[in-house]
Design a protein around this motif. Sequence first.
Motif, PDB file in Angstrom:
ATOM      1  N   GLY A  58       0.796  -1.230   0.000  1.00 11.52           N
ATOM      2  CA  GLY A  58       0.000   0.000   0.000  1.00 11.52           C
ATOM      3  C   GLY A  58       0.820   1.267   0.000  1.00 11.52           C
ATOM      4  O   GLY A  58       2.010   1.238  -0.232  1.00 11.52           O
ATOM      5  N   PRO A  59       0.184   2.369   0.228  1.00  7.97           N
ATOM      6  CA  PRO A  59      -1.184   2.551   0.696  1.00  7.97           C
ATOM      7  C   PRO A  59      -2.239   2.494  -0.414  1.00  7.97           C
ATOM      8  O   PRO A  59      -3.417   2.364  -0.120  1.00  7.97           O
ATOM      9  CB  PRO A  59      -1.166   3.938   1.324  1.00  7.97           C
ATOM     10  CG  PRO A  59      -0.143   4.679   0.538  1.00  7.97           C
ATOM     11  CD  PRO A  59       0.911   3.641   0.181  1.00  7.97           C
ATOM     12  N   GLY A  60      -1.839   2.591  -1.703  1.00  8.90           N
ATOM     13  CA  GLY A  60      -2.821   2.595  -2.783  1.00  8.90           C
ATOM     14  C   GLY A  60      -2.827   1.299  -3.566  1.00  8.90           C
ATOM     15  O   GLY A  60      -1.923   0.469  -3.461  1.00  8.90           O
ATOM     16  N   ALA A  61      -3.874   1.116  -4.361  1.00  2.13           N
ATOM     17  CA  ALA A  61      -3.998  -0.058  -5.222  1.00  2.13           C
ATOM     18  C   ALA A  61      -3.168   0.125  -6.488  1.00  2.13           C
ATOM     19  O   ALA A  61      -2.844   1.245  -6.883  1.00  2.13           O
ATOM     20  CB  ALA A  61      -5.461  -0.274  -5.589  1.00  2.13           C
ATOM     21  N   VAL A  62      -2.830  -0.984  -7.126  1.00  2.18           N
ATOM     22  CA  VAL A  62      -2.106  -0.991  -8.388  1.00  2.18           C
ATOM     23  C   VAL A  62      -3.002  -1.691  -9.410  1.00  2.18           C
ATOM     24  O   VAL A  62      -3.306  -2.877  -9.246  1.00  2.18           O
ATOM     25  CB  VAL A  62      -0.760  -1.755  -8.256  1.00  2.18           C
ATOM     26  CG1 VAL A  62      -0.053  -1.825  -9.586  1.00  2.18           C
ATOM     27  CG2 VAL A  62       0.129  -1.100  -7.218  1.00  2.18           C
ATOM     28  N   PRO A  63      -3.455  -0.973 -10.458  1.00  2.00           N
ATOM     29  CA  PRO A  63      -4.346  -1.583 -11.443  1.00  2.00           C
ATOM     30  C   PRO A  63      -3.711  -2.747 -12.201  1.00  2.00           C
ATOM     31  O   PRO A  63      -4.389  -3.690 -12.579  1.00  2.00           O
ATOM     32  CB  PRO A  63      -4.676  -0.447 -12.399  1.00  2.00           C
ATOM     33  CG  PRO A  63      -4.302   0.808 -11.690  1.00  2.00           C
ATOM     34  CD  PRO A  63      -3.240   0.442 -10.707  1.00  2.00           C
ATOM     35  N   ASP A  64      -2.403  -2.697 -12.414  1.00  3.54           N
ATOM     36  CA  ASP A  64      -1.682  -3.757 -13.108  1.00  3.54           C
ATOM     37  C   ASP A  64      -0.201  -3.528 -12.869  1.00  3.54           C
ATOM     38  O   ASP A  64       0.227  -2.396 -12.667  1.00  3.54           O
ATOM     39  CB  ASP A  64      -1.986  -3.730 -14.605  1.00  3.54           C
ATOM     40  CG  ASP A  64      -1.634  -5.039 -15.310  1.00  3.54           C
ATOM     41  OD1 ASP A  64      -1.290  -6.020 -14.613  1.00  3.54           O
ATOM     42  OD2 ASP A  64      -1.713  -5.088 -16.537  1.00  3.54           O
ATOM     43  N   SER A  65       0.579  -4.598 -12.882  1.00  4.97           N
ATOM     44  CA  SER A  65       2.019  -4.431 -12.725  1.00  4.97           C
ATOM     45  C   SER A  65       2.754  -5.578 -13.398  1.00  4.97           C
ATOM     46  O   SER A  65       2.165  -6.588 -13.774  1.00  4.97           O
ATOM     47  CB  SER A  65       2.415  -4.338 -11.247  1.00  4.97           C
ATOM     48  OG  SER A  65       2.113  -5.530 -10.574  1.00  4.97           O
ATOM     49  N   MET A  66       4.080  -5.395 -13.533  1.00  9.79           N
ATOM     50  CA  MET A  66       4.923  -6.382 -14.188  1.00  9.79           C
ATOM     51  C   MET A  66       6.260  -6.438 -13.458  1.00  9.79           C
ATOM     52  O   MET A  66       6.779  -5.423 -13.002  1.00  9.79           O
ATOM     53  CB  MET A  66       5.140  -5.977 -15.645  1.00  9.79           C
ATOM     54  CG  MET A  66       5.894  -6.995 -16.457  1.00  9.79           C
ATOM     55  SD  MET A  66       6.023  -6.509 -18.197  1.00  9.79           S
ATOM     56  CE  MET A  66       4.303  -6.490 -18.655  1.00  9.79           C
ATOM     57  N   VAL A  67       6.809  -7.647 -13.339  1.00  6.67           N
ATOM     58  CA  VAL A  67       8.097  -7.836 -12.695  1.00  6.67           C
ATOM     59  C   VAL A  67       9.069  -8.462 -13.694  1.00  6.67           C
ATOM     60  O   VAL A  67       8.690  -9.297 -14.512  1.00  6.67           O
ATOM     61  CB  VAL A  67       7.969  -8.725 -11.426  1.00  6.67           C
ATOM     62  CG1 VAL A  67       7.483 -10.120 -11.764  1.00  6.67           C
ATOM     63  CG2 VAL A  67       9.283  -8.789 -10.667  1.00  6.67           C
ATOM     64  N   ARG A  68      10.311  -7.998 -13.628  1.00  8.18           N
ATOM     65  CA  ARG A  68      11.384  -8.592 -14.437  1.00  8.18           C
ATOM     66  C   ARG A  68      12.201  -9.487 -13.518  1.00  8.18           C
ATOM     67  O   ARG A  68      12.637  -9.066 -12.442  1.00  8.18           O
ATOM     68  CB  ARG A  68      12.285  -7.525 -15.028  1.00  8.18           C
ATOM     69  CG  ARG A  68      13.498  -8.131 -15.781  1.00  8.18           C
ATOM     70  CD  ARG A  68      14.468  -7.083 -16.295  1.00  8.18           C
ATOM     71  NE  ARG A  68      13.823  -6.275 -17.320  1.00  8.18           N
ATOM     72  CZ  ARG A  68      13.653  -4.958 -17.240  1.00  8.18           C
ATOM     73  NH1 ARG A  68      14.069  -4.290 -16.171  1.00  8.18           N
ATOM     74  NH2 ARG A  68      13.069  -4.284 -18.203  1.00  8.18           N
TER      75      ARG A  68
END
Length: 157
Positions: A58-68
Amino acid sequence: MRRMRVAAVCGAAVATAVGGAVPGAWAVGRPQADLAYHGSADMVAGQVDVRFTPHNHGPGAVPDSMVRIGWSQPLADGQTLPVGCAREGERAVLCRTGALGADAVGERIGLRVRLQGAPSEVLLEFETVASDGAVDQDRVDERQRVLVLDTGDTYYF
């Protein structure tokens, strides 16, 4: 004078794209998130099994993410990767982690890769490369490293 303005605008655009030289200056008005990855890895005869779960503290939401996931050794050709993951060059795999609510745990991601040859060790590095507009002012836990030895032992991170 015009050249200075153009240089300032270009500099600001580059700073925004790469995270900026002034911490937090580029994050004004953007949701805040704190992404981290927890899991385990093991290696036998050049085959590495990696299992991890993305966390948004948090504190906010993540609509989408990507990890390398970067590898210190080159990956063998002909990898079969899970849905949502793709090879990036000779030594990296990108995996979509999806939407993550504030203080939420994402879905577990598991992948098995083969390394070229049979190295006795490999260093894995996890790094968030996209978080769909959300920013993390404390990026220390977004970049994690784990050394995996070819022993069959499980290493946790």
